[in-house]
Scaffold this motif. Structure first.
Motif, mmCIF file in Angstrom:
data_model
loop_
_atom_site.group_PDB
_atom_site.id
_atom_site.type_symbol
_atom_site.label_atom_id
_atom_site.label_comp_id
_atom_site.label_asym_id
_atom_site.label_seq_id
_atom_site.Cartn_x
_atom_site.Cartn_y
_atom_site.Cartn_z
ATOM 1 N N THR A 197 0.830 -1.202 0.000
ATOM 2 C CA THR A 197 0.000 0.000 0.000
ATOM 3 C C THR A 197 0.865 1.253 0.000
ATOM 4 N N ILE A 198 1.928 1.241 0.781
ATOM 5 C CA ILE A 198 2.805 2.406 0.830
ATOM 6 C C ILE A 198 3.501 2.621 -0.513
ATOM 7 N N VAL A 199 3.950 1.544 -1.128
ATOM 8 C CA VAL A 199 4.611 1.667 -2.441
ATOM 9 C C VAL A 199 3.635 2.246 -3.465
ATOM 10 N N GLU A 200 2.404 1.766 -3.460
ATOM 11 C CA GLU A 200 1.409 2.303 -4.397
ATOM 12 C C GLU A 200 1.127 3.775 -4.088
ATOM 13 N N ALA A 201 1.106 4.122 -2.810
ATOM 14 C CA ALA A 201 0.906 5.520 -2.433
ATOM 15 C C ALA A 201 2.024 6.407 -2.975
ATOM 16 N N LEU A 202 3.245 5.907 -2.949
ATOM 17 C CA LEU A 202 4.359 6.692 -3.478
ATOM 18 C C LEU A 202 4.293 6.808 -4.996
ATOM 19 N N ARG A 203 3.854 5.757 -5.652
ATOM 20 C CA ARG A 203 3.662 5.851 -7.111
ATOM 21 C C ARG A 203 2.676 6.976 -7.442
ATOM 22 N N ILE A 204 1.556 6.980 -6.743
ATOM 23 C CA ILE A 204 0.535 8.009 -6.979
ATOM 24 C C ILE A 204 1.091 9.392 -6.648
ATOM 25 N N SER A 205 1.819 9.489 -5.553
ATOM 26 C CA SER A 205 2.372 10.777 -5.137
ATOM 27 C C SER A 205 3.381 11.309 -6.146
ATOM 28 N N VAL A 206 4.232 10.440 -6.647
ATOM 29 C CA VAL A 206 5.231 10.861 -7.633
ATOM 30 C C VAL A 206 4.560 11.338 -8.913
ATOM 31 N N ARG A 207 3.626 10.556 -9.422
ATOM 32 C CA ARG A 207 2.926 10.947 -10.655
ATOM 33 C C ARG A 207 2.219 12.295 -10.479
ATOM 34 N N THR A 208 1.524 12.441 -9.370
ATOM 35 C CA THR A 208 0.778 13.677 -9.128
ATOM 36 C C THR A 208 1.713 14.859 -8.987
ATOM 37 N N ALA A 209 2.790 14.686 -8.217
ATOM 38 C CA ALA A 209 3.743 15.769 -8.019
ATOM 39 C C ALA A 209 4.402 16.186 -9.327
ATOM 40 N N TRP A 210 4.649 15.221 -10.200
ATOM 41 C CA TRP A 210 5.278 15.544 -11.485
ATOM 42 C C TRP A 210 4.327 16.340 -12.388
ATOM 43 N N GLN A 211 3.061 15.968 -12.377
ATOM 44 C CA GLN A 211 2.111 16.523 -13.331
ATOM 45 C C GLN A 211 1.420 17.799 -12.861
ATOM 46 N N VAL A 212 1.261 17.965 -11.552
ATOM 47 C CA VAL A 212 0.498 19.102 -11.028
ATOM 48 C C VAL A 212 1.456 20.181 -10.520
ATOM 49 N N ARG A 213 1.365 21.349 -11.109
ATOM 50 C CA ARG A 213 2.223 22.465 -10.687
ATOM 51 C C ARG A 213 1.470 23.459 -9.806
ATOM 52 N N GLN A 214 0.169 23.596 -10.014
ATOM 53 C CA GLN A 214 -0.655 24.506 -9.215
ATOM 54 C C GLN A 214 -1.531 23.679 -8.307
ATOM 55 N N ASP A 215 -1.297 23.762 -7.008
ATOM 56 C CA ASP A 215 -2.016 22.916 -6.061
ATOM 57 C C ASP A 215 -3.485 23.313 -5.957
ATOM 58 N N LEU A 216 -4.296 22.391 -5.450
ATOM 59 C CA LEU A 216 -5.713 22.642 -5.236
ATOM 60 C C LEU A 216 -5.915 23.656 -4.122
ATOM 61 N N ARG A 217 -7.023 24.372 -4.196
ATOM 62 C CA ARG A 217 -7.424 25.265 -3.107
ATOM 63 C C ARG A 217 -8.620 24.619 -2.404
ATOM 64 N N GLU A 218 -8.301 23.791 -1.448
ATOM 65 C CA GLU A 218 -9.342 23.148 -0.650
ATOM 66 C C GLU A 218 -8.785 22.946 0.744
ATOM 67 N N THR A 219 -9.670 22.682 1.691
ATOM 68 C CA THR A 219 -9.227 22.634 3.083
ATOM 69 C C THR A 219 -8.207 21.533 3.320
ATOM 70 N N GLY A 220 -7.223 21.872 4.117
ATOM 71 C CA GLY A 220 -6.217 20.904 4.552
ATOM 72 C C GLY A 220 -5.703 21.291 5.921
ATOM 73 N N GLY A 221 -6.434 22.193 6.570
ATOM 74 C CA GLY A 221 -6.018 22.691 7.861
ATOM 75 C C GLY A 221 -6.566 21.860 9.011
ATOM 76 N N THR A 222 -6.173 22.229 10.217
ATOM 77 C CA THR A 222 -6.629 21.535 11.421
ATOM 78 C C THR A 222 -7.025 22.558 12.470
ATOM 79 N N LEU A 223 -7.779 22.109 13.464
ATOM 80 C CA LEU A 223 -8.196 23.001 14.541
ATOM 81 C C LEU A 223 -7.108 23.201 15.580
ATOM 82 N N ASN A 224 -6.214 22.203 15.733
ATOM 83 C CA ASN A 224 -5.153 22.337 16.718
ATOM 84 C C ASN A 224 -3.939 21.543 16.291
#
Length: 224
Positions: A197-224
């Motif tokens: 699962t971790i290896v597949e997660a890294l595959r997805i992360s690498v592909r996405t990081a290579w292809q996407v230059r402008q990140d999404l504008r959606e929540t990723g924050g936390t309350l604390n």
């Protein structure tokens, strides 16, 4: 220049015999993928020492050797249940334990005179969305800690910011959970993910990081 991605993982530490970051990263050494534009990208993996200072020296040597356009540094985060791309690296070494060289800096800067913090240049929210869409638990993390993982992350982002050889280089850090065999040896039922699962997660992360230059504008924050 050939399109290349550098993946780094750490050697085992804190009396453990395995580090999932290196096990996952080395499984992708030599992996090649093709972008939608038909561009072939090669991934190379390098193991980093879990030691303040030496980790940055090894990272510099790996970047100089591989000459990548993208660097994803990976580290173990015991207790986390998700794949967590890190948002920010801080200029602080504060070791809860000694590193593998017996060093335990307390309240020292990673790099004297450098800024207080750097933000990742990876599309961390897009990466999280793609991981979740694939059924892999993921979330943005707003703290990479103060041990060697943050040390390496900060050093990477400082190099990207100030060194001419790193012009155009993008990079960041991802923390991953323990492997099941690690969690089984520890009390308290710590969360884990399988190596596959971790290896597949890294595959997805690498592909996405290579292809996407402008990140999404959606929540990723936390309350604390």
């Amino acid at each position: 220049m050939k399109p290349r991605v550098l993946l780094t993982g750490f050697e085992p530490f804190d009396r453990d015999s395995i580090n999932p970051s290196w096990e996952a990263v080395r499984a992708l050494d030599g992996w090649r993928f093709e972008t939608p534009a038909g561009e072939g990208v090669e991934v190379q993996a390098r193991r980093m020492p879990c030691a303040f200072g030496a980790a940055l020296q090894s990272l510099d040597a790996a970047i100089d050797e591989v000459q990548p356009q993208l660097v994803l540094a990976i580290g173990q985060a015991g207790g986390r249940s998700e794949i967590t791309p890190e948002r920010v690296a801080i200029n602080l070494d504060d070791g809860r334990i000694c590193d593998n060289a017996g060093c335990q800096p307390i309240d020292l800067p990673v790099i004297e005179g450098a800024p207080a913090a750097y933000f990742s240049t990876l599309p961390i929210k897009a990466m999280v969305r793609e991981l979740r869409a694939a059924g892999i638990p993921a979330a943005v993390s707003n703290s990479a800690g103060t041990f060697v993982c943050n040390h390496l992350f900060f050093g990477l982002m400082h190099r990207i910011a100030v060194r001419p050889l790193a012009h155009g280089l993008r990079g960041g850090f991802i923390h991953i959970p323990l492997l099941p065999e690690q969690a089984a040896r520890l009390p308290g039922g710590l969360p884990s993910l399988s190596l596959d699962t971790i290896v597949e997660a890294l595959r997805i992360s690498v592909r996405t990081a290579w292809q996407v230059r402008q990140d999404l504008r959606e929540t990723g924050g936390t309350l604390n």
